[in-house]
Scaffold this motif. Structure first.
Motif, PDB file in Angstrom:
ATOM      1  N   GLY A 108       0.825  -1.194   0.000  1.00 36.84           N
ATOM      2  CA  GLY A 108       0.000   0.000   0.000  1.00 36.84           C
ATOM      3  C   GLY A 108       0.863   1.249   0.000  1.00 36.84           C
ATOM      4  N   VAL A 109       0.524   2.209  -0.834  1.00 32.95           N
ATOM      5  CA  VAL A 109       1.280   3.458  -0.929  1.00 32.95           C
ATOM      6  C   VAL A 109       0.320   4.641  -0.952  1.00 32.95           C
ATOM      7  N   GLY A 110       0.822   5.797  -0.574  1.00 37.50           N
ATOM      8  CA  GLY A 110      -0.020   6.981  -0.561  1.00 37.50           C
ATOM      9  C   GLY A 110       0.791   8.251  -0.644  1.00 37.50           C
ATOM     10  N   ILE A 111       0.089   9.355  -0.806  1.00 39.97           N
ATOM     11  CA  ILE A 111       0.712  10.681  -0.858  1.00 39.97           C
ATOM     12  C   ILE A 111      -0.110  11.611   0.025  1.00 39.97           C
ATOM     13  N   ILE A 112       0.547  12.217   0.996  1.00 35.53           N
ATOM     14  CA  ILE A 112      -0.116  13.147   1.908  1.00 35.53           C
ATOM     15  C   ILE A 112       0.199  14.566   1.468  1.00 35.53           C
ATOM     16  N   LEU A 113      -0.832  15.386   1.390  1.00 34.88           N
ATOM     17  CA  LEU A 113      -0.667  16.759   0.910  1.00 34.88           C
ATOM     18  C   LEU A 113      -1.173  17.754   1.943  1.00 34.88           C
ATOM     19  N   SER A 114      -0.507  18.897   2.007  1.00 36.04           N
ATOM     20  CA  SER A 114      -0.905  19.961   2.918  1.00 36.04           C
ATOM     21  C   SER A 114      -2.207  20.592   2.448  1.00 36.04           C
ATOM     22  N   SER A 115      -2.765  21.453   3.267  1.00 37.80           N
ATOM     23  CA  SER A 115      -4.027  22.109   2.922  1.00 37.80           C
ATOM     24  C   SER A 115      -3.914  22.920   1.642  1.00 37.80           C
ATOM     25  N   GLU A 116      -2.720  23.461   1.373  1.00 40.22           N
ATOM     26  CA  GLU A 116      -2.517  24.231   0.151  1.00 40.22           C
ATOM     27  C   GLU A 116      -2.370  23.316  -1.053  1.00 40.22           C
ATOM     28  N   MET A 117      -1.578  22.268  -0.908  1.00 40.21           N
ATOM     29  CA  MET A 117      -1.306  21.382  -2.042  1.00 40.21           C
ATOM     30  C   MET A 117      -2.507  20.534  -2.438  1.00 40.21           C
ATOM     31  N   LYS A 118      -3.345  20.149  -1.483  1.00 39.51           N
ATOM     32  CA  LYS A 118      -4.477  19.292  -1.825  1.00 39.51           C
ATOM     33  C   LYS A 118      -5.475  20.003  -2.730  1.00 39.51           C
ATOM     34  N   LYS A 119      -5.461  21.321  -2.718  1.00 34.26           N
ATOM     35  CA  LYS A 119      -6.337  22.089  -3.601  1.00 34.26           C
ATOM     36  C   LYS A 119      -5.856  22.057  -5.044  1.00 34.26           C
ATOM     37  N   GLU A 120      -4.597  21.671  -5.230  1.00 31.78           N
ATOM     38  CA  GLU A 120      -4.004  21.709  -6.568  1.00 31.78           C
ATOM     39  C   GLU A 120      -4.065  20.355  -7.285  1.00 31.78           C
ATOM     40  N   ILE A 121      -4.656  19.329  -6.654  1.00 34.18           N
ATOM     41  CA  ILE A 121      -4.750  18.023  -7.301  1.00 34.18           C
ATOM     42  C   ILE A 121      -5.670  18.100  -8.512  1.00 34.18           C
ATOM     43  N   PHE A 122      -5.161  17.598  -9.639  1.00 29.05           N
ATOM     44  CA  PHE A 122      -5.982  17.529 -10.839  1.00 29.05           C
ATOM     45  C   PHE A 122      -6.289  16.085 -11.212  1.00 29.05           C
ATOM     46  N   GLU A 123      -5.323  15.201 -11.002  1.00 33.80           N
ATOM     47  CA  GLU A 123      -5.536  13.808 -11.383  1.00 33.80           C
ATOM     48  C   GLU A 123      -4.769  12.880 -10.450  1.00 33.80           C
ATOM     49  N   VAL A 124      -5.348  11.705 -10.201  1.00 39.18           N
ATOM     50  CA  VAL A 124      -4.717  10.686  -9.370  1.00 39.18           C
ATOM     51  C   VAL A 124      -4.714   9.372 -10.131  1.00 39.18           C
ATOM     52  N   ASP A 125      -3.574   8.682 -10.139  1.00 43.92           N
ATOM     53  CA  ASP A 125      -3.474   7.370 -10.785  1.00 43.92           C
ATOM     54  C   ASP A 125      -3.019   6.356  -9.730  1.00 43.92           C
ATOM     55  N   GLN A 126      -3.923   5.487  -9.332  1.00 42.26           N
ATOM     56  CA  GLN A 126      -3.631   4.469  -8.317  1.00 42.26           C
ATOM     57  C   GLN A 126      -3.358   3.157  -9.050  1.00 42.26           C
ATOM     58  N   ARG A 127      -2.104   2.943  -9.454  1.00 41.27           N
ATOM     59  CA  ARG A 127      -1.758   1.809 -10.303  1.00 41.27           C
ATOM     60  C   ARG A 127      -1.981   0.466  -9.593  1.00 41.27           C
ATOM     61  N   ASN A 128      -1.385   0.330  -8.433  1.00 37.50           N
ATOM     62  CA  ASN A 128      -1.513  -0.913  -7.677  1.00 37.50           C
ATOM     63  C   ASN A 128      -1.050  -0.673  -6.243  1.00 37.50           C
ATOM     64  N   ASP A 129      -0.753  -1.743  -5.527  1.00 39.83           N
ATOM     65  CA  ASP A 129      -0.374  -1.611  -4.121  1.00 39.83           C
ATOM     66  C   ASP A 129       1.053  -1.100  -3.934  1.00 39.83           C
ATOM     67  N   ARG A 130       1.768  -0.868  -5.050  1.00 41.76           N
ATOM     68  CA  ARG A 130       3.151  -0.393  -4.959  1.00 41.76           C
ATOM     69  C   ARG A 130       3.396   0.940  -5.675  1.00 41.76           C
ATOM     70  N   ILE A 131       2.459   1.418  -6.437  1.00 43.10           N
ATOM     71  CA  ILE A 131       2.675   2.643  -7.218  1.00 43.10           C
ATOM     72  C   ILE A 131       1.427   3.516  -7.211  1.00 43.10           C
ATOM     73  N   ILE A 132       1.617   4.786  -6.896  1.00 38.18           N
ATOM     74  CA  ILE A 132       0.556   5.786  -7.013  1.00 38.18           C
ATOM     75  C   ILE A 132       1.203   7.095  -7.421  1.00 38.18           C
ATOM     76  N   TRP A 133       0.493   7.909  -8.214  1.00 41.12           N
ATOM     77  CA  TRP A 133       1.021   9.241  -8.499  1.00 41.12           C
ATOM     78  C   TRP A 133      -0.107  10.249  -8.600  1.00 41.12           C
ATOM     79  N   VAL A 134       0.217  11.486  -8.271  1.00 39.52           N
ATOM     80  CA  VAL A 134      -0.745  12.581  -8.384  1.00 39.52           C
ATOM     81  C   VAL A 134      -0.168  13.651  -9.297  1.00 39.52           C
ATOM     82  N   TRP A 135      -1.065  14.248 -10.034  1.00 35.64           N
ATOM     83  CA  TRP A 135      -0.704  15.339 -10.946  1.00 35.64           C
ATOM     84  C   TRP A 135      -1.235  16.631 -10.328  1.00 35.64           C
ATOM     85  N   LEU A 136      -0.347  17.534 -10.019  1.00 34.73           N
ATOM     86  CA  LEU A 136      -0.714  18.802  -9.389  1.00 34.73           C
ATOM     87  C   LEU A 136      -0.626  19.942 -10.401  1.00 34.73           C
TER      88      LEU A 136
END
Length: 224
Positions: A108-136
């Motif tokens: 399991g993997v994740g990305i934690i974002l601050s209150s400022e950064m979480k507003k900038e999320i445009f896309e999330v790709d949850q590939r599997n239990d080992r890879i995730i990425w966010v596009w800000l």
């Protein structure tokens, strides 16, 4: 707000239309001069980290407090061990988006974002239990953040090869004119010697190198 849809991808609505600007005219370094200057300036302000948390069960608030104390804007976490591809608030304005653990309840993997950064999320790709990425989308510039967790030494060679192949496939989705940051636990040593590969090895490694990990990173790093 759900972050999951078909193929484990999600698209969010930012504060402004994300399609209004993406750099087209680029120079030899990949971005127009104005964008490169901005990113260098922003990089000095943006604090990004990575942490193997072993588990997120019961530790979310403590990690949020840690990020606040250390003034971390984005934290890539591994071994979250949570079920499902979801997102949740942790407190203090921090939010985590994460990929599910495997059938045995591991990884399991994740990305934690601050209150400022979480507003900038445009896309999330949850590939599997080992890879995730966010596009800000940060002030008209795009930044891709990956959180990854490589197989351990005891895992099969096939599993290790699949991880590096999956990561390469995901990174190929990132346009060449966008910044890409990879944070994670790669479960390996690159060694102390950075002869020949000093452009991607800062010389701060230790222990004897693990050839498979070293070779994979040599192939991967030029894409970042």
């Amino acid at each position: 707000m759900s972050l999951t849809r078909n193929e484990n991808r999600a698209r969010l609505s930012p504060r402004s239309d994300p399609q209004i600007y993406r750099p087209n005219s680029v120079d030899m370094q990949g971005l127009p001069h104005r964008e490169r200057v901005w990113l260098k300036k922003r990089a000095r302000e943006l604090r990004v980290g990575t942490l193997n948390v072993v588990t997120m069960r019961g530790t979310g608030r403590a990690i949020a407090d840690l990020m606040k104390t250390r003034r971390v804007d984005i934290l890539c976490v591994q071994e979250t061990r949570w079920k499902g591809n979801k997102a949740r608030e942790l407190g203090e304005g921090y939010k985590i988006v994460y990929s599910r653990a495997n059938k045995e309840g591991r990884n399991g993997v994740g990305i934690i974002l601050s209150s400022e950064m979480k507003k900038e999320i445009f896309e999330v790709d949850q590939r599997n239990d080992r890879i995730i990425w966010v596009w800000l989308m940060v002030e008209n510039c795009t930044v891709n953040i990956f959180s990854v967790y490589a197989p351990q030494i005891g895992c099969s060679d096939a599993g290790k090869d699949r991880f590096w192949s999956d990561l390469e496939e995901e990174m190929e989705k990132v346009p060449a004119d966008e910044r890409c940051l990879v944070g994670g636990d790669l479960n390996g040593h690159v060694g102390q010697n950075n002869h020949v590969i000093s452009c991607i090895h800062g010389g701060y490694g230790y222990d004897e190198r693990m050839q498979r990990v070293r070779e994979s990173l040599i192939l991967l790093c030029p894409r970042i």
